[in-house]
Design an enzyme around this catalytic site. Structure first.
Site, PDB file in Angstrom:
ATOM      1  N   LYS A 110      46.915  -4.762 -62.048  1.00  0.00           N
ATOM      2  CA  LYS A 110      46.522  -3.404 -61.683  1.00  0.00           C
ATOM      3  C   LYS A 110      47.592  -2.652 -60.889  1.00  0.00           C
ATOM      4  O   LYS A 110      47.683  -1.431 -60.959  1.00  0.00           O
ATOM      5  CB  LYS A 110      45.208  -3.430 -60.884  1.00  0.00           C
ATOM      6  CG  LYS A 110      44.009  -3.932 -61.665  1.00  0.00           C
ATOM      7  CD  LYS A 110      43.619  -2.980 -62.773  1.00  0.00           C
ATOM      8  CE  LYS A 110      42.328  -3.413 -63.472  1.00  0.00           C
ATOM      9  NZ  LYS A 110      42.054  -2.571 -64.661  1.00  0.00           N
TER      10      LYS A 110
ATOM     11  N   GLU B  39      38.427   4.613 -58.926  1.00  0.00           N
ATOM     12  CA  GLU B  39      37.188   3.867 -59.106  1.00  0.00           C
ATOM     13  C   GLU B  39      37.569   2.398 -59.152  1.00  0.00           C
ATOM     14  O   GLU B  39      38.721   2.067 -59.428  1.00  0.00           O
ATOM     15  CB  GLU B  39      36.515   4.263 -60.427  1.00  0.00           C
ATOM     16  CG  GLU B  39      37.012   3.523 -61.669  1.00  0.00           C
ATOM     17  CD  GLU B  39      38.466   3.778 -62.027  1.00  0.00           C
ATOM     18  OE1 GLU B  39      39.021   4.803 -61.577  1.00  0.00           O
ATOM     19  OE2 GLU B  39      39.070   2.944 -62.741  1.00  0.00           O
TER      20      GLU B  39
ATOM     21  N   SER C 279      45.732 -11.990 -66.555  1.00  0.00           N
ATOM     22  CA  SER C 279      45.821 -10.670 -65.917  1.00  0.00           C
ATOM     23  C   SER C 279      45.624 -10.693 -64.414  1.00  0.00           C
ATOM     24  O   SER C 279      46.070  -9.784 -63.723  1.00  0.00           O
ATOM     25  CB  SER C 279      44.807  -9.731 -66.568  1.00  0.00           C
ATOM     26  OG  SER C 279      43.512 -10.300 -66.487  1.00  0.00           O
TER      27      SER C 279
END
Lengths: 272, 410
Positions: free
Chosen positions: B99, B121, B388
């Site tokens: 991220k 968010e 991830s």
């Protein structure tokens, strides 16, 4: 000069006397506060002297709406409201004597899910006059606007304080019925005052379009309408009206709505 | 089934701006249209500006810890008895997931645009933490919307965001998860658009977000492709990534999409099983619709109302998916499959025990399918998995699942 649209919207706006206060367009959420109250609520709005009515077809994820309409929509959905039922409730109101123009307001996904053509045909057959889709900006609206036009329905686009002038002209050119002017940056919900940016937007719209202007988002009281005299031909009152119903759980919602709309329409309001 | 182009909004035969085939677009309130146009212009200018690209590259290297390694999963591969499994280690990026690649890029872009306030968010909390981290680097105000249910599931990440100086605002509407947090962030943006940039966390949302997020995440695929060529002298046979909104997957796929010999597999959350309806597999089990500004596959009922979803992994618990994945699916360039909570938990435990790596539950979905594909492909082939994120945030969820009847060993 205000261009008169054809059909019920055109007639309703044409009946206003020049220089009068804006006509009131109350928002009724189909299926709220009870699933089958919609037609009676629409008739109550008419008795109270509204210029037109807006019927909300609830959507699970209403991006343009604040807490009040979110809550009313969620209640309506849990009561089993669907686009088909909402549309049929307008037909019911028409056969019970509803004569004021009706705009349906919903989000694009329920419309796509039903099918643009089926949706337009159903709206037209039910006596709906126009459609407002707050998450469908001009870039995405071409197909729906054309389909609505084929079915004799007005495509009512929204313009906002952030809309630049050149774009304003482009968007207004796709409108019929009226231009829906969003008064504030933000979602729907009652506010204390009419913002200066709303008056600026209304003036900018008049410079690019002769269509009637309805101001919405935040309009909640009679003083707001007085303030808007000469600036807007109509005002949409949504969250404040639903708040009045939510805030009076023991009372008959028909009485609450009729009383609220009558107080706003007040002296000099149009009677149909 | 490929949807009828005539049924797509806008007609579909002439792909417009921000479209991936039929999908994408910008279905937003009018108030946001000028802001999205401004963002598109700023994105194009920044990514074409060598100074910006160098600055972002320096942050990714010096701060985020890129490039991330490509780790051979030797014991896991052996246990599968098939192809070699290689892990692209996004779990080693600062803050513990891919991220940050996107959050750093968007915060740098927001600064360049003169925005003083950042909103985001978050579902699992990883994107919220990444955005809070990037904002801390530049002293920017940061507000993160998070569903109340996700705050409960990911309490540690809520605390981390607070430590980093961000304000976490609970969202109590709808299912109180990622979908509702995204809606609330968009409502904030409509209200504060003049000074605020919305850092969306996945390859979803209105144009230009899916493109922007893919461009910022493709560093995953670019690095992996280069490293594969350097070490193997050839490309992997398959690339596998989990798909919630789909940002790590689109970032990994982007570098390989023009290599027809590389199989691309996206893994969605099949939750308690597709047949139960309690899942979040939009591409596998949904149909096209509009949510959060984009036309893509969507889990919805017969009336176009968005359905509640379920996944053991908060980061995959989302009824929509990035529009570029929808296009890759219809074109047949990528294949999308479901993986249940139980299958993901199994893969989670195997990676812990066999490789000494605690993976995020999101990534565990990709691992489970990669193991299966490796067994099918057989020896001498290579499967690359995008790992991830790391799984520290999921320890409580895994412990609770292990305590359930029939749960995995503790």
């Amino acid at each position: 000069m205000i261009r008169t649209a054809s059909g019920r919207f055109g007639a309703a706006f044409a009946r206003r006397s020049p220089g009068s206060r804006p006509g009131v367009i109350p928002y009724v959420m189909a299926g709220f506060p009870e699933r089958d109250a919609t037609a009676r609520l629409l008739l109550a709005c008419q008795r109270a002297g509204c210029l037109a009515v807006e019927v909300g077809i609830p959507f699970s994820d209403p991006l343009a709406d604040g807490p009040t309409i979110q809550r009313a929509g969620a209640l309506a959905l849990s009561a089993g409201m669907t686009p088909e039922i909402a549309i049929s409730q307008v037909a019911q109101a028409r056969s019970a004597g509803l004569e004021v123009p009706v705009a349906a307001m919903t989000y694009i996904n329920p419309v796509l899910s039903m099918g643009t053509r089926r949706f337009a045909a159903a709206c037209s057959a039910a006596g709906i006059d126009g459609v407002i889709v707050p998450d469908l900006p001009a870039e995405e609206a071409g197909e729906l606007a054309a389909t609505l036009g084929e079915h004799g329905l007005a495509h009512i686009p929204l313009v906002a304080p952030t809309t630049p002038r050149a774009r304003l002209a482009r968007v207004a050119a796709t409108a019929s019925g009226f231009v829906y002017c969003v008064s504030v940056l933000g979602t729907t919900g009652a506010r204390q005052r009419v913002s200066p940016q709303a008056l600026d937007l209304l003036a900018r719209v008049r410079s690019v379009s002769a269509l009637p202007r309805a101001l919405g988002f935040g309009i909640s009281r009679a003083e707001h309408l007085t303030e808007l005299t000469g600036h807007a031909e109509a005002a949409v009152v949504a969250s404040a009206l639903l708040d009045s119903v939510l805030g009076a759980p023991g009372r008959d919602p028909l009485e609450v709505v009729e009383g609220f709309v009558r107080a706003l329409a007040g002296e000099g309001a149009e009677r149909s | 089934m490929i949807p009828d182009p005539a049924a797509a909004p806008g007609g579909g035969d002439t792909p417009g701006r921000g479209r991936f085939g039929l999908y994408g677009g910008a279905y937003v309130p009018e108030t946001l249209v000028p802001a999205l146009e401004e963002l598109e212009g700023a994105m194009e200018a920044a990514l074409a500006d060598p100074a910006f690209v160098a600055d972002l590259g320096a942050w990714l290297r010096d701060y985020a810890g890129r490039p991330t390694p490509l780790t051979p999963a030797r014991r896991l591969s052996e246990a599968c008895g098939g192809a070699e499994i290689w892990l692209k280690r996004e779990d080693l990026v600062h803050t513990g997931a891919h991220k940050l690649n996107n959050a750093l890029g968007q915060v740098l872009l927001a600064r360049r645009m003169g925005k003083s306030r950042i909103i985001a968010e978050t579902g699992a909390g990883q994107h919220g933490v990444a955005t809070a981290t990037a904002c801390a680097c530049f002293g920017l105000e940061c507000v993160v919307y998070m569903g109340r249910e996700d705050m409960r599931r990911q309490a540690v990440n809520v605390y981390r965001m607070g430590l980093l100086g961000a304000e976490v605002r609970p969202v109590d509407s709808g299912s109180r998860t990622l979908k509702d947090a995204t809606s609330e962030a968009i409502r904030d943006w409509v209200t504060n658009v003049e000074n605020t940039h919305y850092v969306i966390g996945s390859a979803v949302g209105p144009h230009p977000y899916p493109t922007l997020v893919r461009r910022l995440q493709r560093v995953i695929g670019d690095e992996a492709r280069e490293e594969a060529l350097r070490r193997f002298g050839e490309l992997p046979d398959a690339v596998v990534a989990c798909v919630g909104g789909g940002s790590n997957a689109i970032g990994a796929f982007a570098a390989f999409v023009d290599d027809p010999g590389v199989e691309l597999i996206g893994v969605e959350a099949a939750g308690r099983g597709l047949a139960t309806g309690e899942h979040a597999a939009s591409l596998v089990a949904g149909r096209p619709g509009v949510l959060h500004g984009a036309y893509s596959y969507l889990l919805q009922d017969a009336h176009g109302q968005v359905l509640a979803t379920h996944s053991i992994s908060a980061g995959l618990d989302y009824p929509g998916v990035g529009p570029e994945h929808a296009a890759l699916r219809d074109r047949g360039r990528a294949r999308y499959v479901g993986c249940t909570d139980a299958e993901a938990l199994g893969a989670f435990h195997r990676l812990c025990r066999l490789e000494g790596i605690i993976p995020a539950l999101e990534s565990s979905h990709a691992l489970a399918i990669a193991e299966r594909r490796a067994a099918e492909l057989g020896p001498g082939r290579r499967v690359l998995v995008c790992l991830s994120g790391r799984g520290d945030k999921d320890i409580d969820t895994v412990r609770a699942a292990a305590a359930e009847p029939g749960g995995e060993r503790a």
